[in-house]
Design a protein around this motif. Structure first.
Motif, PDB file in Angstrom:
ATOM      1  N   PRO A  84       0.816  -1.212   0.000  1.00 29.74           N
ATOM      2  CA  PRO A  84       0.000   0.000   0.000  1.00 29.74           C
ATOM      3  C   PRO A  84       0.858   1.274   0.000  1.00 29.74           C
ATOM      4  N   VAL A  85       0.330   2.288  -0.623  1.00 31.88           N
ATOM      5  CA  VAL A  85       0.905   3.623  -0.503  1.00 31.88           C
ATOM      6  C   VAL A  85       0.438   4.176   0.845  1.00 31.88           C
ATOM      7  N   TRP A  86       1.372   4.750   1.591  1.00 30.68           N
ATOM      8  CA  TRP A  86       1.057   5.308   2.917  1.00 30.68           C
ATOM      9  C   TRP A  86       0.282   6.604   2.766  1.00 30.68           C
ATOM     10  N   HIS A  87      -0.903   6.653   3.404  1.00 29.92           N
ATOM     11  CA  HIS A  87      -1.732   7.862   3.418  1.00 29.92           C
ATOM     12  C   HIS A  87      -2.011   8.296   4.844  1.00 29.92           C
ATOM     13  N   GLY A  88      -1.137   7.918   5.779  1.00 30.12           N
ATOM     14  CA  GLY A  88      -1.334   8.307   7.164  1.00 30.12           C
ATOM     15  C   GLY A  88      -1.872   7.199   8.048  1.00 30.12           C
ATOM     16  N   GLY A  89      -2.198   6.060   7.470  1.00 36.39           N
ATOM     17  CA  GLY A  89      -2.644   4.920   8.250  1.00 36.39           C
ATOM     18  C   GLY A  89      -4.138   4.745   8.359  1.00 36.39           C
ATOM     19  N   GLY A  90      -4.912   5.639   7.787  1.00 32.27           N
ATOM     20  CA  GLY A  90      -6.367   5.563   7.909  1.00 32.27           C
ATOM     21  C   GLY A  90      -7.080   4.942   6.727  1.00 32.27           C
ATOM     22  N   ARG A  91      -6.329   4.380   5.801  1.00 31.86           N
ATOM     23  CA  ARG A  91      -6.958   3.793   4.604  1.00 31.86           C
ATOM     24  C   ARG A  91      -6.687   2.291   4.485  1.00 31.86           C
ATOM     25  N   GLY A  92      -6.546   1.639   5.605  1.00 29.70           N
ATOM     26  CA  GLY A  92      -6.361   0.195   5.599  1.00 29.70           C
ATOM     27  C   GLY A  92      -4.968  -0.268   5.232  1.00 29.70           C
ATOM     28  N   GLU A  93      -4.002   0.653   5.325  1.00 27.40           N
ATOM     29  CA  GLU A  93      -2.635   0.304   4.931  1.00 27.40           C
ATOM     30  C   GLU A  93      -2.071  -0.876   5.715  1.00 27.40           C
ATOM     31  N   GLU A  94      -2.344  -0.926   7.018  1.00 23.78           N
ATOM     32  CA  GLU A  94      -1.786  -1.989   7.851  1.00 23.78           C
ATOM     33  C   GLU A  94      -2.285  -3.359   7.387  1.00 23.78           C
ATOM     34  N   ALA A  95      -3.587  -3.496   7.163  1.00 26.31           N
ATOM     35  CA  ALA A  95      -4.156  -4.774   6.715  1.00 26.31           C
ATOM     36  C   ALA A  95      -3.634  -5.151   5.331  1.00 26.31           C
ATOM     37  N   LEU A  96      -3.498  -4.173   4.454  1.00 27.58           N
ATOM     38  CA  LEU A  96      -2.986  -4.455   3.112  1.00 27.58           C
ATOM     39  C   LEU A  96      -1.529  -4.909   3.151  1.00 27.58           C
ATOM     40  N   LEU A  97      -0.725  -4.276   3.993  1.00 25.37           N
ATOM     41  CA  LEU A  97       0.673  -4.678   4.087  1.00 25.37           C
ATOM     42  C   LEU A  97       0.789  -6.085   4.689  1.00 25.37           C
ATOM     43  N   ALA A  98       0.000  -6.371   5.702  1.00 25.05           N
ATOM     44  CA  ALA A  98      -0.003  -7.721   6.280  1.00 25.05           C
ATOM     45  C   ALA A  98      -0.424  -8.743   5.226  1.00 25.05           C
ATOM     46  N   ALA A  99      -1.399  -8.392   4.394  1.00 28.83           N
ATOM     47  CA  ALA A  99      -1.861  -9.293   3.333  1.00 28.83           C
ATOM     48  C   ALA A  99      -0.745  -9.583   2.330  1.00 28.83           C
ATOM     49  N   CYS A 100       0.102  -8.606   2.048  1.00 27.75           N
ATOM     50  CA  CYS A 100       1.234  -8.835   1.145  1.00 27.75           C
ATOM     51  C   CYS A 100       2.084  -9.990   1.640  1.00 27.75           C
TER      52      CYS A 100
END
Length: 168
Positions: A84-100
């Motif tokens: 994920p592109v980092w947008h401050g953490g409020g757009r599901g970035e953590e879950a997307l990175l874990a999914a990677c």
């Protein structure tokens, strides 16, 4: 667990699979993606072009993973994932990175791979904070139902190496 951190050029590692921090098109880019495409040779681009698009211009949506041969690389396979592109953490970035990480490990398991090397997915031009990206990487791999015998976190610079070393 069988984790290690290595500061190196990921394209030089003799492991079953290296992970490419790709973009959704899988057609090459900058950073790790560009280095892997250059080192693997033009056959990698051809193989990526053969991966069907799931929508126009997208062969691998963010959080998912695809696998190709490694071609001219020492690694047998390249597992491409889009962080994920980092947008401050409020757009599901953590879950997307874990999914990677989870999806890369799933492909490695399906292929019976014994070793895998991960770059710091999303921590470069995608802007994910280095500490948070490394923590997510380590936590996601530790939480995985299956991991290969050898897991390498491959870093390009000393600062990121220190972050991973502290976590491991």
């Amino acid at each position: 667990m069988p984790f290690e951190v290595i500061q190196a050029d990921i394209t030089t590692l003799a492991v079953d699979a290296i992970v490419n921090a790709a973009n959704e098109s899988l057609l090459g880019g900058g950073g790790v993606d560009g280095a892997i495409h250059r080192a693997a040779g033009p056959a990698l681009l051809a193989a990526c072009r053969d991966i069907p698009e799931v929508r126009p211009g997208v062969r691998c949506p963010t959080g998912e993973a695809r696998i190709t041969p490694g071609f001219a690389l020492p690694a047998r396979f390249v597992i491409h994932t889009v962080g994920p592109v980092w947008h401050g953490g409020g757009r599901g970035e953590e879950a997307l990175l874990a999914a990677c990480y989870g999806n890369c490990l799933k492909l490695a398991h399906e292929r019976g791979l014994a070793s895998i090397a991960f770059p710091a997915i999303s921590a470069g031009v995608y802007g994910y904070p280095a500490d948070a990206a490394a923590r997510m990487a380590v936590d996601a791999v530790r939480a995985a139902a299956w991991v290969p015998a050898r897991v390498v976190f491959c870093t390009f610079g000393g600062a990121m190496t220190a972050v991973y070393a502290a976590l491991l």
